[in-house]
Design a protein around this motif. Structure first.
Motif, PDB file in Angstrom:
ATOM      1  N   LEU A 293     -24.445  21.157 -12.274  1.00  0.00           N
ATOM      2  CA  LEU A 293     -23.893  22.269 -11.515  1.00  0.00           C
ATOM      3  C   LEU A 293     -23.251  23.306 -12.272  1.00  0.00           C
ATOM      4  CD1 LEU A 293     -22.103  19.853  -9.126  1.00  0.00           C
ATOM      5  CD2 LEU A 293     -24.040  21.218  -8.537  1.00  0.00           C
ATOM      6  N   GLN A 294     -22.775  23.115 -13.549  1.00  0.00           N
ATOM      7  CA  GLN A 294     -22.493  24.266 -14.534  1.00  0.00           C
ATOM      8  C   GLN A 294     -23.486  25.161 -14.710  1.00  0.00           C
ATOM      9  OE1 GLN A 294     -22.718  23.691 -18.664  1.00  0.00           O
ATOM     10  NE2 GLN A 294     -20.520  23.971 -18.794  1.00  0.00           N
ATOM     11  N   VAL A 295     -24.577  24.653 -15.119  1.00  0.00           N
ATOM     12  CA  VAL A 295     -25.604  25.463 -15.476  1.00  0.00           C
ATOM     13  C   VAL A 295     -26.349  26.185 -14.050  1.00  0.00           C
ATOM     14  CG1 VAL A 295     -28.269  25.240 -16.029  1.00  0.00           C
ATOM     15  CG2 VAL A 295     -26.537  23.870 -17.616  1.00  0.00           C
ATOM     16  N   MET A 296     -26.319  25.509 -13.195  1.00  0.00           N
ATOM     17  CA  MET A 296     -26.875  26.190 -11.642  1.00  0.00           C
ATOM     18  C   MET A 296     -25.927  27.059 -11.321  1.00  0.00           C
ATOM     19  SD  MET A 296     -29.603  24.754 -11.667  1.00  0.00           S
ATOM     20  CE  MET A 296     -30.316  25.406 -10.348  1.00  0.00           C
ATOM     21  N   MET A 297     -24.723  27.339 -11.712  1.00  0.00           N
ATOM     22  CA  MET A 297     -23.737  28.346 -11.321  1.00  0.00           C
ATOM     23  C   MET A 297     -24.355  29.686 -11.688  1.00  0.00           C
ATOM     24  SD  MET A 297     -19.762  26.773 -11.468  1.00  0.00           S
ATOM     25  CE  MET A 297     -19.579  25.104 -11.109  1.00  0.00           C
ATOM     26  N   GLY A 298     -25.315  29.767 -12.803  1.00  0.00           N
ATOM     27  CA  GLY A 298     -25.990  30.961 -13.107  1.00  0.00           C
ATOM     28  C   GLY A 298     -25.283  31.983 -14.111  1.00  0.00           C
ATOM     29  N   MET A 299     -24.458  31.372 -14.861  1.00  0.00           N
ATOM     30  CA  MET A 299     -23.935  32.113 -15.892  1.00  0.00           C
ATOM     31  C   MET A 299     -24.857  32.914 -17.013  1.00  0.00           C
ATOM     32  SD  MET A 299     -21.441  33.314 -17.854  1.00  0.00           S
ATOM     33  CE  MET A 299     -19.934  32.992 -17.421  1.00  0.00           C
ATOM     34  N   VAL A 300     -25.938  32.276 -17.494  1.00  0.00           N
ATOM     35  CA  VAL A 300     -27.082  32.627 -18.132  1.00  0.00           C
ATOM     36  C   VAL A 300     -27.662  33.688 -17.493  1.00  0.00           C
ATOM     37  CG1 VAL A 300     -29.032  32.336 -19.383  1.00  0.00           C
ATOM     38  CG2 VAL A 300     -27.101  30.670 -19.650  1.00  0.00           C
ATOM     39  N   PRO A 301     -28.323  33.743 -16.224  1.00  0.00           N
ATOM     40  CA  PRO A 301     -28.949  34.680 -15.523  1.00  0.00           C
ATOM     41  C   PRO A 301     -28.181  35.862 -15.407  1.00  0.00           C
ATOM     42  CG  PRO A 301     -29.554  32.637 -14.661  1.00  0.00           C
ATOM     43  CD  PRO A 301     -28.231  32.338 -15.615  1.00  0.00           C
ATOM     44  N   TYR A 385     -15.772  36.496 -12.753  1.00  0.00           N
ATOM     45  CA  TYR A 385     -16.396  35.677 -12.806  1.00  0.00           C
ATOM     46  C   TYR A 385     -16.656  34.730 -13.941  1.00  0.00           C
ATOM     47  CZ  TYR A 385     -21.276  33.207 -13.054  1.00  0.00           C
ATOM     48  OH  TYR A 385     -22.153  32.467 -13.512  1.00  0.00           O
ATOM     49  N   CYS A 386     -16.793  35.496 -15.100  1.00  0.00           N
ATOM     50  CA  CYS A 386     -17.061  34.834 -16.443  1.00  0.00           C
ATOM     51  C   CYS A 386     -15.678  34.334 -16.835  1.00  0.00           C
ATOM     52  CB  CYS A 386     -17.495  36.019 -17.316  1.00  0.00           C
ATOM     53  SG  CYS A 386     -19.319  36.584 -17.276  1.00  0.00           S
ATOM     54  N   PHE A 387     -14.624  35.000 -16.673  1.00  0.00           N
ATOM     55  CA  PHE A 387     -13.324  34.325 -17.154  1.00  0.00           C
ATOM     56  C   PHE A 387     -12.997  33.105 -16.621  1.00  0.00           C
ATOM     57  CE2 PHE A 387      -8.834  33.708 -15.768  1.00  0.00           C
ATOM     58  CZ  PHE A 387      -8.248  33.597 -17.032  1.00  0.00           C
ATOM     59  N   PHE A 388     -13.240  32.880 -15.130  1.00  0.00           N
ATOM     60  CA  PHE A 388     -12.944  31.641 -14.258  1.00  0.00           C
ATOM     61  C   PHE A 388     -14.100  30.570 -14.792  1.00  0.00           C
ATOM     62  CE2 PHE A 388     -10.353  34.351 -11.541  1.00  0.00           C
ATOM     63  CZ  PHE A 388      -9.034  33.613 -11.790  1.00  0.00           C
ATOM     64  N   PHE A 389     -15.153  30.914 -14.772  1.00  0.00           N
ATOM     65  CA  PHE A 389     -16.179  30.046 -15.253  1.00  0.00           C
ATOM     66  C   PHE A 389     -16.027  29.330 -16.616  1.00  0.00           C
ATOM     67  CE2 PHE A 389     -20.058  28.903 -17.635  1.00  0.00           C
ATOM     68  CZ  PHE A 389     -20.873  28.137 -16.577  1.00  0.00           C
ATOM     69  N   MET A 390     -15.605  30.178 -17.576  1.00  0.00           N
ATOM     70  CA  MET A 390     -15.323  29.654 -18.965  1.00  0.00           C
ATOM     71  C   MET A 390     -13.861  28.800 -18.804  1.00  0.00           C
ATOM     72  SD  MET A 390     -17.597  30.223 -20.526  1.00  0.00           S
ATOM     73  CE  MET A 390     -16.979  29.374 -21.984  1.00  0.00           C
ATOM     74  N   PHE A 391     -12.932  29.206 -17.889  1.00  0.00           N
ATOM     75  CA  PHE A 391     -11.603  28.633 -17.507  1.00  0.00           C
ATOM     76  C   PHE A 391     -11.801  27.225 -17.264  1.00  0.00           C
ATOM     77  CE2 PHE A 391      -8.054  27.533 -14.857  1.00  0.00           C
ATOM     78  CZ  PHE A 391      -7.120  27.833 -15.539  1.00  0.00           C
ATOM     79  N   ASN A 425     -31.248  24.919 -18.553  1.00  0.00           N
ATOM     80  CA  ASN A 425     -31.298  26.344 -18.900  1.00  0.00           C
ATOM     81  C   ASN A 425     -32.431  26.893 -19.040  1.00  0.00           C
ATOM     82  OD1 ASN A 425     -28.280  27.155 -19.567  1.00  0.00           O
ATOM     83  ND2 ASN A 425     -28.392  25.461 -20.924  1.00  0.00           N
ATOM     84  N   PHE A 426     -33.648  26.422 -19.548  1.00  0.00           N
ATOM     85  CA  PHE A 426     -34.853  26.817 -19.362  1.00  0.00           C
ATOM     86  C   PHE A 426     -35.439  26.859 -18.191  1.00  0.00           C
ATOM     87  CE2 PHE A 426     -39.566  26.095 -19.438  1.00  0.00           C
ATOM     88  CZ  PHE A 426     -39.908  27.058 -20.448  1.00  0.00           C
ATOM     89  N   PHE A 427     -35.133  26.024 -17.190  1.00  0.00           N
ATOM     90  CA  PHE A 427     -35.668  26.244 -15.871  1.00  0.00           C
ATOM     91  C   PHE A 427     -34.922  27.420 -14.999  1.00  0.00           C
ATOM     92  CE2 PHE A 427     -34.306  25.268 -11.397  1.00  0.00           C
ATOM     93  CZ  PHE A 427     -35.744  25.187 -10.899  1.00  0.00           C
ATOM     94  N   ILE A 428     -33.566  27.537 -15.214  1.00  0.00           N
ATOM     95  CA  ILE A 428     -32.777  28.358 -14.511  1.00  0.00           C
ATOM     96  C   ILE A 428     -33.174  29.711 -14.873  1.00  0.00           C
ATOM     97  CG2 ILE A 428     -30.823  28.706 -15.759  1.00  0.00           C
ATOM     98  CD1 ILE A 428     -30.819  28.862 -11.934  1.00  0.00           C
ATOM     99  N   ILE A 429     -33.611  30.053 -16.148  1.00  0.00           N
ATOM    100  CA  ILE A 429     -33.965  31.331 -16.669  1.00  0.00           C
ATOM    101  C   ILE A 429     -35.485  31.751 -16.240  1.00  0.00           C
ATOM    102  CG2 ILE A 429     -34.240  32.648 -18.832  1.00  0.00           C
ATOM    103  CD1 ILE A 429     -32.166  31.071 -20.229  1.00  0.00           C
ATOM    104  N   GLY A 430     -36.190  30.614 -16.397  1.00  0.00           N
ATOM    105  CA  GLY A 430     -37.634  30.796 -15.775  1.00  0.00           C
ATOM    106  C   GLY A 430     -37.592  31.258 -14.215  1.00  0.00           C
ATOM    107  N   VAL A 431     -36.925  30.715 -13.562  1.00  0.00           N
ATOM    108  CA  VAL A 431     -37.072  30.938 -12.067  1.00  0.00           C
ATOM    109  C   VAL A 431     -36.126  32.198 -11.642  1.00  0.00           C
ATOM    110  CG1 VAL A 431     -37.301  28.474 -11.728  1.00  0.00           C
ATOM    111  CG2 VAL A 431     -35.081  29.279 -11.531  1.00  0.00           C
ATOM    112  N   PHE A 432     -35.336  32.660 -12.276  1.00  0.00           N
ATOM    113  CA  PHE A 432     -34.493  33.723 -12.005  1.00  0.00           C
ATOM    114  C   PHE A 432     -35.170  35.051 -11.599  1.00  0.00           C
ATOM    115  CE2 PHE A 432     -31.409  37.455 -13.014  1.00  0.00           C
ATOM    116  CZ  PHE A 432     -30.485  37.035 -11.942  1.00  0.00           C
ATOM    117  N   PRO A 433     -36.328  35.461 -12.122  1.00  0.00           N
ATOM    118  CA  PRO A 433     -36.991  36.537 -11.869  1.00  0.00           C
ATOM    119  C   PRO A 433     -37.596  36.286 -10.536  1.00  0.00           C
ATOM    120  CG  PRO A 433     -37.514  35.898 -14.017  1.00  0.00           C
ATOM    121  CD  PRO A 433     -36.707  34.864 -13.457  1.00  0.00           C
TER     122      PRO A 433
END
Length: 483
Positions: A293-301, A385-391, A425-433
């Motif tokens: 769920l951490q990955v799927m919250m979309g931080m990288v995209p 968003y980034c602050f609370f995610f890393m929090f 991570n590979f998946f979420i970056i790939g499907v984001f476009p």
């Protein structure tokens, strides 16, 4: 003094996470130099495919690194194994510094990725084996904070230094990482597994700031012996094996001051214990859900899209300044998590973080969909968003990964979970476009918000509170939740 030694080990083994941040961010300000038609750094400019590989190859290398880390630290130990796991960073930057070949640079990026994947598994294992319960959560957050420091440092170095000096800073940092691992004391759990009980007592005395013959050290080594051969888990496995008589005999021997049967324990592989142990299965499911769920919250995209948001909302600011500001917010969030993890507990931080992330994502989606507010508000929301995610959501799952497993399955479980994280991570970056194409940017943010809400539910109903608990107490808590 013992806590200072624990902190020293946590920082030393987590320094490789700084190197990971340096390695991952480096292409963001170097790619333009490689793709320029008049580049003097390469024999020929990079193509689009090569440019893509420059950023993505470390992830492939990280998958390999996650696989080999268990074997390395099991055979060489945590201290010597850690030195070996940092070497890929040194090799990577040496190759890049001495070559002008695109192929060799890409190979170097893959090699560096091996180090990235291995240290993200290695550091939580090492920290969990030396940290006291009272500060374990804070120390387990050090690797995540170290990664953020590496990202911040990389942006600053790329802003002020030339290409060649950047390489030298990265190389010197990598050598420093190897040197730091020379200064730490071996894990007492590894020493006990090697039947080096006297050395294990010395290691415990070092990390607890006590005499090797003190009551605290003797109690700790007795506890670690039981932890390596846990009676609770053996009983559960024996029930599955329909051998309850032997389990009762083992428990009686333990009450009489005798150790559990080593022959029976030695026959249980890590895979089998992870499968048969109720608490290990439960821990694997809970930690796996939190990481997913951490990955799927979309931080990288969102990081990928943030640069465009900043360019629209603050066009007068340089891209370097925006990147540093972005990294600063992430770093502050991770540092606060490090400080409060052992004060407010894991569940509370995870719930507060996930709720805040969901609200930020929904607000960003509404602003982008309706255009009712000025663009700079969206930029500020990205930082919040980034602050609370890393929090919490970005750091607590790694704390749980270092706490929720028996020593016998810690390495295997961490390796499997990190492999899964790299794939996601590979998946979420790939499907984001494609998400942007079919759902729009606002729709993508709504989708990420759904995963944040799901993480709130997981934290409320599945994640056990591990604050201040010993490993065996955590296993009992996991088994109670299962029942």
């Amino acid at each position: 003094m013992g806590k200072i030694h624990q902190l020293h080990t946590a920082i030393s083994c987590s320094f490789a996470s700084v190197l990971t941040g340096l390695l991952y961010v480096w292409p963001s300000y170097t790619l333009g130099l490689y793709t320029a038609s008049d580049t003097s750094l390469l024999t020929s400019p990079m193509t689009d495919v090569e440019s893509s590989l420059l950023g993505s190859l470390p992830s492939l290398g990280a998958m390999l690194g996650s696989v080999i880390v268990g074997g390395v630290i099991s055979h060489l130990g945590r201290q010597k194994g850690g030195m070996v796991l940092v070497l890929p960073f040194v090799i990577s930057w040496l190759i890049i510094d001495f070559t002008s070949s695109t192929t060799m640079i890409l190979i170097a990026r893959f090699i560096g990725g091996i180090g990235c994947g291995s240290v993200l598994v290695f550091a939580p294992i090492y920290i969990s084996e030396v940290a006291e319960e009272s500060i374990r959560g804070s120390l387990a957050s050090v690797p995540v904070a170290s990664y953020c420091i590496g990202v911040q440092l990389s942006y600053i170095v790329g802003w002020f230094l030339s290409y060649r000096y950047v390489l030298w800073v990265n190389l010197a940092s990598s050598i420093l990482g190897v040197a730091l691992m020379m200064t730490v004391t071996e894990s007492p759990i590894f020493l006990l597994r090697q039947n080096r009980e006297e050395d294990a007592k010395l290691a415990i005395a070092h990390y607890r700031g006590e005499s090797p013959s003190s009551k605290i050290v003797l109690e700790e080594i007795s506890r670690l012996k039981q932890l390596i051969m846990p009676a609770v888990e053996l009983a559960a496995i024996n029930v599955v094996a329909e051998d309850t008589v032997k389990a009762e005999e083992s428990e009686k021997e333990k009450l009489n001051g005798q150790s559990a049967e080593p022959e029976m324990t030695s026959k249980i592989s890590s895979f089998k214990m992870l499968y048969l142990s109720p608490s290990s299965r439960r821990g694997f499911m809970v930690v796996g859900l939190s990481l997913s769920l951490q990955v799927m919250m979309g931080m990288v995209p969102v990081q990928v899209y943030a640069k465009q948001i900043f360019s629209q909302s603050a066009p007068t600011l340089s891209s370097h300044l925006c990147s540093v500001m972005f990294a600063t917010v992430i770093l502050v969030g991770s540092l606060i998590s490090l400080v409060v993890a052992d004060k407010f507990g894991r569940k509370m931080l995870l719930i507060i973080s996930s709720v805040s992330v969901a609200l930020c994502l929904v607000s960003m989606g509404l602003l982008l969909q309706t255009g009712i507010g000025p663009p700079w508000i969206t930029a500020v929301l990205i930082l919040v968003y980034c602050f609370f995610f890393m929090f919490g959501a970005g750091s607590i799952p790694y704390v749980l990964m270092s706490e929720c497993f028996l020593p016998e399955v810690q390495s295997l479980a961490s390796t499997l979970l990190m492999e899964w994280v790299w794939l996601l991570n590979f998946f979420i970056i790939g499907v984001f476009p494609f998400m942007i194409k079919y759902l729009g940017i606002h729709g993508s943010f709504y989708a990420f918000a759904c995963f944040a809400v799901t993480d709130v539910c997981v934290a409320l109903f599945l994640v056990p509170e591990t604050k201040g608990l010993t490993n065996d107490q955590i296993q009992e808590a996991l088994m109670r939740r299962r029942k």
